[in-house]
Write a protein that holds these residues in place. Structure first.
Motif, PDB file in Angstrom:
ATOM      1  N   HIS A 288      60.998  53.181  71.304  1.00 14.67           N
ATOM      2  CA  HIS A 288      62.314  53.104  71.952  1.00 14.67           C
ATOM      3  C   HIS A 288      63.000  51.776  71.613  1.00 14.67           C
ATOM      4  CE1 HIS A 288      62.662  56.714  74.408  1.00 14.67           C
ATOM      5  NE2 HIS A 288      61.381  56.631  74.683  1.00 14.67           N
ATOM      6  N   ASP A 289      62.193  50.705  71.535  1.00 12.19           N
ATOM      7  CA  ASP A 289      62.729  49.342  71.330  1.00 12.19           C
ATOM      8  C   ASP A 289      62.251  48.790  70.002  1.00 12.19           C
ATOM      9  OD1 ASP A 289      63.803  46.838  71.645  1.00 12.19           O
ATOM     10  OD2 ASP A 289      62.352  46.184  73.141  1.00 12.19           O
ATOM     11  N   ASP A 290      62.993  48.986  68.942  1.00 14.31           N
ATOM     12  CA  ASP A 290      64.263  49.657  68.874  1.00 14.31           C
ATOM     13  C   ASP A 290      64.242  50.641  67.721  1.00 14.31           C
ATOM     14  OD1 ASP A 290      66.939  50.331  69.299  1.00 14.31           O
ATOM     15  OD2 ASP A 290      67.668  48.677  68.101  1.00 14.31           O
ATOM     16  N   GLY A 291      63.052  51.251  67.497  1.00 13.84           N
ATOM     17  CA  GLY A 291      62.994  52.289  66.481  1.00 13.84           C
ATOM     18  C   GLY A 291      64.096  53.316  66.679  1.00 13.84           C
ATOM     19  N   ALA A 292      64.354  53.654  67.937  1.00 12.05           N
ATOM     20  CA  ALA A 292      65.386  54.648  68.253  1.00 12.05           C
ATOM     21  C   ALA A 292      66.742  54.234  67.681  1.00 12.05           C
ATOM     22  CB  ALA A 292      65.471  54.833  69.766  1.00 12.05           C
ATOM     23  N   GLY A 293      67.141  52.986  67.945  1.00  9.75           N
ATOM     24  CA  GLY A 293      68.438  52.515  67.459  1.00  9.75           C
ATOM     25  C   GLY A 293      68.517  52.515  65.940  1.00  9.75           C
ATOM     26  N   ILE A 294      67.390  52.204  65.302  1.00  7.83           N
ATOM     27  CA  ILE A 294      67.327  52.190  63.833  1.00  7.83           C
ATOM     28  C   ILE A 294      67.575  53.592  63.269  1.00  7.83           C
ATOM     29  CG2 ILE A 294      65.679  51.978  61.905  1.00  7.83           C
ATOM     30  CD1 ILE A 294      66.724  49.279  62.862  1.00  7.83           C
ATOM     31  N   VAL A 295      66.822  54.566  63.779  1.00 10.64           N
ATOM     32  CA  VAL A 295      66.918  55.905  63.183  1.00 10.64           C
ATOM     33  C   VAL A 295      68.201  56.625  63.608  1.00 10.64           C
ATOM     34  CG1 VAL A 295      64.425  56.082  62.879  1.00 10.64           C
ATOM     35  CG2 VAL A 295      65.461  56.996  64.980  1.00 10.64           C
ATOM     36  N   GLN A 296      68.743  56.267  64.762  1.00  9.51           N
ATOM     37  CA  GLN A 296      70.055  56.831  65.137  1.00  9.51           C
ATOM     38  C   GLN A 296      71.135  56.301  64.189  1.00  9.51           C
ATOM     39  OE1 GLN A 296      69.958  55.539  69.244  1.00  9.51           O
ATOM     40  NE2 GLN A 296      69.654  57.619  70.007  1.00  9.51           N
ATOM     41  N   THR A 297      71.050  55.020  63.868  1.00  5.15           N
ATOM     42  CA  THR A 297      72.008  54.427  62.926  1.00  5.15           C
ATOM     43  C   THR A 297      71.935  55.147  61.575  1.00  5.15           C
ATOM     44  OG1 THR A 297      71.870  52.284  64.024  1.00  5.15           O
ATOM     45  CG2 THR A 297      72.582  52.282  61.720  1.00  5.15           C
ATOM     46  N   MET A 298      70.712  55.398  61.115  1.00  6.54           N
ATOM     47  CA  MET A 298      70.528  56.094  59.836  1.00  6.54           C
ATOM     48  C   MET A 298      71.053  57.528  59.915  1.00  6.54           C
ATOM     49  SD  MET A 298      66.716  54.512  59.231  1.00  6.54           S
ATOM     50  CE  MET A 298      66.351  54.736  57.507  1.00  6.54           C
ATOM     51  N   GLU A 299      70.892  58.141  61.092  1.00  9.69           N
ATOM     52  CA  GLU A 299      71.350  59.522  61.268  1.00  9.69           C
ATOM     53  C   GLU A 299      72.882  59.619  61.214  1.00  9.69           C
ATOM     54  OE1 GLU A 299      69.712  62.222  61.197  1.00  9.69           O
ATOM     55  OE2 GLU A 299      71.147  63.690  61.971  1.00  9.69           O
ATOM     56  N   VAL A 300      73.558  58.595  61.730  1.00 14.87           N
ATOM     57  CA  VAL A 300      75.027  58.613  61.649  1.00 14.87           C
ATOM     58  C   VAL A 300      75.460  58.586  60.183  1.00 14.87           C
ATOM     59  CG1 VAL A 300      77.168  57.424  62.269  1.00 14.87           C
ATOM     60  CG2 VAL A 300      75.286  57.527  63.914  1.00 14.87           C
ATOM     61  N   LEU A 301      74.818  57.745  59.389  1.00 14.91           N
ATOM     62  CA  LEU A 301      75.116  57.728  57.950  1.00 14.91           C
ATOM     63  C   LEU A 301      74.838  59.106  57.337  1.00 14.91           C
ATOM     64  CD1 LEU A 301      75.783  56.319  55.254  1.00 14.91           C
ATOM     65  CD2 LEU A 301      73.390  55.575  55.134  1.00 14.91           C
ATOM     66  N   ARG A 302      73.688  59.680  57.712  1.00 14.69           N
ATOM     67  CA  ARG A 302      73.311  60.976  57.134  1.00 14.69           C
ATOM     68  C   ARG A 302      74.326  62.065  57.455  1.00 14.69           C
ATOM     69  NH1 ARG A 302      71.242  65.855  57.655  1.00 14.69           N
ATOM     70  NH2 ARG A 302      71.465  65.732  59.914  1.00 14.69           N
ATOM     71  N   VAL A 303      74.796  62.091  58.712  1.00 14.79           N
ATOM     72  CA  VAL A 303      75.723  63.176  59.071  1.00 14.79           C
ATOM     73  C   VAL A 303      77.081  62.951  58.397  1.00 14.79           C
ATOM     74  CG1 VAL A 303      76.700  62.284  61.260  1.00 14.79           C
ATOM     75  CG2 VAL A 303      76.349  64.744  60.956  1.00 14.79           C
ATOM     76  N   PHE A 304      77.506  61.705  58.252  1.00 13.04           N
ATOM     77  CA  PHE A 304      78.763  61.440  57.531  1.00 13.04           C
ATOM     78  C   PHE A 304      78.643  61.921  56.076  1.00 13.04           C
ATOM     79  CE2 PHE A 304      80.532  57.589  60.185  1.00 13.04           C
ATOM     80  CZ  PHE A 304      80.761  58.453  61.241  1.00 13.04           C
ATOM     81  N   LYS A 305      77.503  61.601  55.447  1.00 15.10           N
ATOM     82  CA  LYS A 305      77.324  62.012  54.044  1.00 15.10           C
ATOM     83  C   LYS A 305      77.223  63.531  53.947  1.00 15.10           C
ATOM     84  CE  LYS A 305      76.838  59.562  51.022  1.00 15.10           C
ATOM     85  NZ  LYS A 305      77.880  58.935  50.157  1.00 15.10           N
TER      86      LYS A 305
END
Lengths: 456, 456
Positions: A288-305
């Motif tokens: 949760h601290d802070d793997g979650a924030g890391i992979v959510q950030t990557m997911e935003v990039l993924r969905v935009f692409k």
């Protein structure tokens, strides 16, 4: 979660047609993330294949390599490392605390304990009587009792605070500053009640700092049950404790922020940043601290692409190198932004856990906040809204670059966070896939809206 | 969770002074529950000392005794048992499903499976080819292929539905009615994809009913991973499956609703009921479903007694005997209410899990709903609000007593519920203490407000 606020909340800044386009695009992003999202799988890799990632550790080096490769695989205009130095604290051994005497009678009762991050070795075994106190006021009143003793701060969370971060802020003062406050009066070591909401005995580590004016005495956090037991004993008579810790620093490590960037099509010089921090404590997987924030950030990039979204503004997806015991990643990011005279309009962090999202918290002047709050109906279907007040430790230094930069953060439900924050239990198994992905949905939505409509 | 809606939401029904008194009393209840709440400890007893509580089981008998004793210990004007008959279904053995052939080649691949509740024994081993379908429309189109086969319904959850209960409602049709729909065309058995959101292979049981017009064929739910694998295989060629189940019914059991009652001081003939159901499936501890609702109900009684709250109206705290496979508890409660010509103004259930509360859902005509929604600012500090639409399976029969009865229910966050609902994983360890207790806070608040201000 029903839309019954809609009649009261007009959309002063968007036409109905526009709002409908946005609503459809956000739904498209949500459907993609909830169906094909990769955040959970990436979190598995980060937590199970790499593990805990204390700044300076080999795991943290591996995480930087993994982060860069993973962002490159998703795709961005550029992916690069931004070098920075990080602290290089080592726990050094298995922290040891035990009650060895109660009311003058010998006893041997080990207590669950972790040394606090940045705290230094006890340099051998310390044995001393405990002075148990509940506040700094009490410390000042009883300062003459402290010399040669081990001070125990009964830093329990206030359970009545529904927003657990408020309780954390209050009780956290003892973890952060308690050692030097007690060292000033001659204490040999300090112990705190772990900053925990869990009905268990897990100790929770976390960062502390020394005031250079006083001796750097060891500092530990006790498991909640053991801490309460000790406090009870100490109220009724003298309690003697043994304590040994091993903390030390190696020279600062060479690490990096990991940054993926998409260049804006209309306003390439206006930057939007979102991120989390790659480092964690050594005692868990930093899920949760802070793997979650890391992979959510990557997911935003993924969905935009994946949805071929071409932003108007330049967007940076940042995996900050070091938050836990120095904020060196965030400081270097701000430093480089200043050197390069970048114009950052919006900086967003997810660092409150991968729990079900409750809101996007934004710190902004009233007029801008009103604009953002008009987007609440667009977030309601995803269990969220726009609330006032938000940011993150890694992005706070950006205010030093540009005072009008707007800070924001994901605000997930906070009931479970301090059960596992900085404890052994912050592991992949305690992250829920749908909650994690729903957080990414809300992040994608706010970044999309900020990109499309700006902040003014 | 910030109060930024306040300026928009006036309190049309309460003066400021009154609202302030309410706000203070609700805070007092919240502080008491979050500090000294017993719901979590009671849930431990119910799940760990008693265990799974299928209607008709000795555990369910023990739970009734435990419920009565526990309510008596908390204290009420009266605590009594309301006898009712319950179904007495037994699983009868370890349900068995295995793939034994793929494309004509022998294979032996056991699949994780549970027979559906109320389903009957296969009467020995069944071996047949699989017909895999995704909808009842497809079943009708392919009805000539079904004779002598095992029908597999690919009843996956729609992951894009943020409100998971909506996905459950849709996919659940196959669990509830799939057996007889396929038996009509000569199927030997049916299998479904478990009604699950979890990224694991746990099978989820749950109730089904037979249409008396057709043969009562066995019915099982497969673990999600196994189900998807089977579906993939079945699309590309013939798959042969073995299946054996053992379900049977004993004569109805003699059980009871457990009821605690506080008599109203001003309007003793106006009844407010809150409750949950004591029974669960046999495969787990029924911790979220519905141990949570049970202990939250008891906690509301406890906080009223502890704070010496004397209700104006009569309040019943009901542990319903049987919901899962017959709703016999709720039906009997409504039946007795009708016989005794009771005036029930408000009936509330907590049966969506002990997760962090998102709202109190109320089903009411617009004018009354507006009154209730004016209370939203009183609930916001506890992470909640009043939304439209709410109730529960146990309390739905109360509409047959009095059409103007208002049904309501606790609406917790729904992201995690169907990960463990009716699966082996619905155990105490997966309930969070603060989330559970915060649900009780919201329940205490709404019952207090309804008691104080009525429903008109």
């Amino acid at each position: 979660m029903k839309l019954h606020f809609l009649p009261l909340l007009a959309l002063p800044f968007l036409s109905n047609a526009q709002s409908n386009i946005d609503s459809l695009f956000i739904k498209k992003m949500s459907d993609e993330i909830m169906t094909n999202g990769k955040a959970y799988d990436l979190l598995y890799e980060l937590t199970k294949k790499i593990g805990g990632r204390l700044a300076g550790s080999p795991q943290q080096q591996n995480a930087i390599v993994w982060g860069k490769k993973s962002l490159e695989a998703i795709g961005a205009d550029k992916v690069y490392l931004q070098p920075c130095k990080t602290p290089n604290w080592k726990r050094g051994g298995n922290d040891y605390v035990a009650i060895v005497g109660v009311n003058g009678e010998a006893r041997m009762q080990p207590l669950a304990a972790f040394a606090l991050g940045n705290s230094l070795s006890s340099n051998g075994l310390i044995e001393a009587e405990v002075v148990a106190i509940t506040s700094f006021d009490e410390l000042e009143k009883r300062k003459d009792e402290v010399k040669g003793k081990i001070v125990y701060y009964h830093s329990v969370f206030d359970p009545t605070k529904i927003q657990t971060f408020k309780a954390y802020g209050e009780s956290g003062a003892f973890r952060r500053a308690g050692a030097s406050r007690a060292a000033k009066y001659g204490a040999k070591a300090i112990m705190i009640h772990s900053l925990s909401t869990a009905p268990d005995n897990m100790p929770h580590t976390g960062s502390m700092t020394y005031d250079e004016a006083y001796p750097k005495i060891p500092a530990v956090a006790l498991g909640p049950n053991d801490a309460k037991m000790l406090f009870g004993l100490a109220k009724s008579g003298p309690v003697k404790v043994q304590l040994q810790t091993y903390g030390f620093f190696l020279p600062d490590a060479d690490e990096s922020n990991v940054i993926a960037e998409i260049r804006g099509s209309e306003f390439p010089d206006e930057f939007i940043t979102l991120g989390g921090h790659l480092d964690s404590w050594d005692v868990n997987e930093g899920a949760h601290d802070d793997g979650a924030g890391i992979v959510q950030t990557m997911e935003v990039l993924r969905v935009f692409k994946t949805l071929n979204y071409k932003p108007k503004r330049s967007i940076r997806f940042v995996l900050f190198a070091n938050e836990e015991n120095g904020v060196r990643g965030g400081n270097e990011y701000a430093n480089q932004a200043k050197i390069n005279k970048e114009n950052h309009i919006f900086v967003f962090e997810s660092d409150e856990g991968g729990f079900t999202p409750r809101s996007i918290g934004i710190t902004a002047p009233p007029a801008q906040l009103a604009k953002f709050q008009s987007w609440t109906p667009l977030l309601k279907p995803y269990g969220s809204e726009i609330t006032t007040g938000g940011g993150g430790t890694d992005i706070a230094p950006m205010l030093g670059v540009n005072k009008s930069t707007i800070l924001a953060g994901l605000i997930p439900d906070s009931q479970r966070y301090f059960d596992l924050h900085h404890a052994k239990t912050d592991v992949f198994e305690n992250v829920n896939k749908r909650e994690l992905h729903l957080g990414a949905v809300n992040m994608a939505a706010i970044i999309y809206l900020i990109d499309k409509y700006g902040v003014k």
